[in-house]
Design an enzyme around this catalytic site. Structure first.
Site, short mmCIF file in Angstrom:
data_model
loop_
_atom_site.label_atom_id
_atom_site.label_comp_id
_atom_site.label_asym_id
_atom_site.label_seq_id
_atom_site.Cartn_x
_atom_site.Cartn_y
_atom_site.Cartn_z
N HIS A 179 -6.31 -10.94 -67.26
CA HIS A 179 -4.93 -10.60 -66.89
C HIS A 179 -4.91 -9.38 -65.98
CE1 HIS A 179 -0.52 -10.11 -67.78
NE2 HIS A 179 -0.82 -8.84 -67.50
N GLU A 180 -5.67 -8.34 -66.35
CA GLU A 180 -5.68 -7.10 -65.57
C GLU A 180 -6.36 -7.30 -64.22
OE1 GLU A 180 -3.82 -4.70 -66.39
OE2 GLU A 180 -3.36 -5.67 -68.30
N HIS A 183 -4.03 -8.73 -61.76
CA HIS A 183 -3.17 -7.73 -61.12
C HIS A 183 -3.88 -7.07 -59.94
CE1 HIS A 183 0.29 -7.95 -63.66
NE2 HIS A 183 -0.31 -7.54 -64.75
N GLU A 264 4.15 -10.57 -64.44
CA GLU A 264 3.43 -10.73 -65.70
C GLU A 264 3.18 -12.21 -66.01
OE1 GLU A 264 2.04 -8.32 -67.49
OE2 GLU A 264 2.74 -7.00 -65.90
#
Length: 646
Positions: A179-180, A183, A264
């Protein structure tokens, strides 16, 4: 889902951010004036008429001079806060990590949880085609949370809470890290850093009031009456600033929610494709919902970066949540979720000793050394698609690296010597001169180590060499500035020692320049100046002519490779005039093209990189030199490509 398209969307959202900021400033000014205007309207003022008579009259709500004064002062405070914070954040993600109470993880740590975290992040970085970011742990945070911060991949950090690495399984930790990394690859990280700077200015009044209130509680009440009066005035001022500043906080929360909520969802979806395991990130979200501390982050400055966290940090948001609700996020990943959250527990004391724990490198993916790949056109056409980025590739590359090599990457001295070893010439006479230079400038031990690493790694495939360089970046960032300058001088000398720059040296030079200069010199990412590939037709012709020459073995192959790329660029409105003769192209002329592509939009970078790939892989084979040149081009233009291995 395409990373380059997501980056372009993030770039466009920056313009929206400026608009939101202007509206927020206007809103704060009007709100402050309304409060003061109502106050003055309830007061009685004494005025003197033309005859000199004094009389009382009700105060007025509207006063132009008062409005201009409030506008100038409020805007000045906000802009000062914005400039201050933006300048501070130019130091990269480490600035945010320190503000969050983080501690940089020692790459030689014996903590099992931290070693697991390091290995997961290294696999993710290699699979993504970016250098390994610095890793920070917030030891005092029991909640499950994480963030990615930095102005670009070269100064990026990953921060995690202690609760995150203690309570999550390796698979769940992979989901959070994926997930990070999404980003980082989507361009959200840079946007979020800008958002912190803008919001700090809007929240400036509240921050001043909060700090003043904090200091007031340490003032002793056993002071003289004069000092007590001063303390009382200070307390009133702090409360007033907090009340008025809350208006700015309200607008800040609204902007955070407007910018981050949809991103998100995108990062969650990217993480699922990245890991090929929906249960990994879903399991982490379920544990957040099922434990006492949730995803709470208690450090005081967390509110400034609440939009950067993996999950809601528990800050008051005025009804504008920066993250979608947990149940909504889980349902989007697992449509058949039964609505039950999962329990999590602290590991038992002594259960993670070296003798009791499994190998943190055992990721469950097949190992083996990576090998050159037969690259199909259909695969290359998906450049930037999340489906082409797979954590199992990173795991496979890591499994193919000797553990001693990885340990050397984690050591600042060994990492430097390894780079020197990779740059040593194969010619013994030339190499002898290079060894003498290293011995004179870096020391005898460095020369011996460089010679050792040259012998060990000299014949390895580029996929391994590139992975080792990426793994070395965090250790090289630990150098002092004088050490960095000495290291940079040595690499430049070794590259120029034979009077020519080969493809590997070109790749290494670009990788170091792109991912260390931003950290040590504060180099900022170039601004977008070009929005259409047609603006760079002549430059692209130099680039494609050079690329075609690398992958071709004869004149026919050269023309085929060039034509393949030219036809691809024609779809984007670029008409290449024809392949250039050798004296009008080459690595020494490519740098100008790559510098201009670094000032182009993400979509342009993708299309240019795609054309480069068609040129070097026209025969469907990606060899060492082709892989090195593609990685060099990607780094120089500020793009990323995953490694190509079986």
């Amino acid at each position: 889902m395409n990373f380059y398209e997501a980056q372009d969307d993030a770039r466009r959202r920056t313009k929206w951010l400026i608009g939101y900021f202007v509206l927020a400033v206007v809103g704060v000014v009007l709100a402050i004036y309304a409060i003061l205007g109502l106050y003055y309207a309830t007061q009685t003022v004494v005025v003197v008429d033309a005859a000199g008579n004094r009389m009382q009259q009700a105060g007025e709500f509207w006063d132009l001079e008062r409005f201009l004064t409030i506008t100038v002062l409020t805007t000045g405070v906000i802009l000062a806060g914005n400039v201050f914070k933006s300048f501070q954040l130019s130091g990269g993600g480490a600035v945010v990590a320190r503000d969050m109470g983080g501690r940089q993880v020692d790459p030689h740590t014996t903590d099992t949880d931290e070693r697991k975290l390091i290995n997961v992040i290294e696999e993710m970085a290699i699979a993504s085609g970016v250098p390994v970011p610095q890793i920070w742990v917030m030891d005092q945070e029991a909640g499950i949370n994480a963030f990615a911060a930095g102005t670009e991949p070269g100064n990026a950090v990953i921060g995690v809470t202690r609760g995150c690495i203690q309570r999550l399984t390796r698979s769940e930790l992979q989901g959070v890290m994926a997930h990070e990394f999404s980003h980082i690859l989507n361009g959200d990280m840079k946007l979020n850093m800008r958002l912190i700077g803008w919001l700090f200015g809007i929240m400036m009044l509240s921050i001043i009031g909060r700090e003043l209130m904090f200091h007031m509680q340490f003032m002793s009440m056993r002071r003289s009456r004069e000092n007590n009066n001063g303390a009382l005035i200070g307390l009133i001022a702090a409360i007033a600033l907090l009340v008025v500043g809350s208006i700015g906080v309200f607008f800040a929360r609204m902007i955070q929610a407007a910018i981050s909520r949809q991103r998100e969802y995108l990062a969650d979806a990217s993480a699922v494709q990245f890991t090929r395991d929906p249960s990994s990130i879903a399991g982490a979200l379920k544990k957040i919902g099922g434990q006492q501390y949730g995803s709470e982050v208690k450090v005081g400055k967390a509110s400034e970066a609440s939009h950067m966290f993996f999950a809601d940090g528990g800050m008051f948001s005025y009804g504008f949540a920066t993250h979608p609700p947990l149940d909504v996020r889980i349902k989007a990943i697992e449509a058949d979720w039964d609505g039950e959250f999962a329990d999590s527990h602290l590991p038992e004391v002594g259960s993670q000793r070296a003798g009791n724990s499994s190998d943190v490198r055992a990721s469950g993916f097949g190992g083996g050394a990576p090998a050159p790949l037969q690259v199909q056109r259909e695969q290359w056409d998906q450049l930037g698609e999340v489906s082409q980025t797979n954590v199992s590739v990173g795991a496979a590359v890591m499994q193919g690296l000797d553990s001693n090599w990885i340990d050397a990457c984690h050591d600042r001295e060994q990492a430097q010597a390894m780079i020197f070893g990779l740059l040593l010439a194969s010619d013994r006479k030339l190499q002898s001169g290079e060894i003498k230079f290293i011995k004179k400038s870096m020391g005898a031990a460095a020369a011996d180590l460089a010679e050792h690493w040259h012998g060990v790694l000299g014949e390895e495939h580029s996929s391994k060499k590139i992975a080792l360089i990426d793994l070395s970046i965090p250790s090289l960032r630990l150098l002092s500035h004088p050490e960095y300058e000495r290291f940079l001088h040595a690499t430049h000398w070794l590259i120029a020692s034979d009077g020519q720059v080969d493809i590997f040296e070109f790749m290494l030079q670009k990788l170091i320049e792109c991912h260390l200069s931003s950290f040590f010199d504060g180099a900022r990412a170039p601004r977008v100046r070009y929005t259409k590939l047609g603006q760079l037709t002549s430059e692209l012709n130099v680039l494609i002519s050079t690329m075609a020459g690398v992958g071709a073995t004869n004149g026919t192959d050269l023309q085929t490779a060039y034509r393949s790329s030219a036809d691809d660029l024609a779809k984007h409105g670029v008409r290449l005039p024809g392949i250039l003769p050798p004296e009008q192209c080459g690595l020494h002329l490519v740098e100008g093209t790559l510098a201009k592509l670094a000032e182009s939009t993400p979509i342009m970078k993708r299309d240019a990189l795609h054309a480069c790939g068609l040129a070097v892989m026209s025969d469907g084979v990606l060899g060492s030199q082709e892989a090195e040149l593609l990685r060099a081009a990607a780094d120089a233009m500020g793009a990323t490509i995953p490694p190509f291995v079986k």
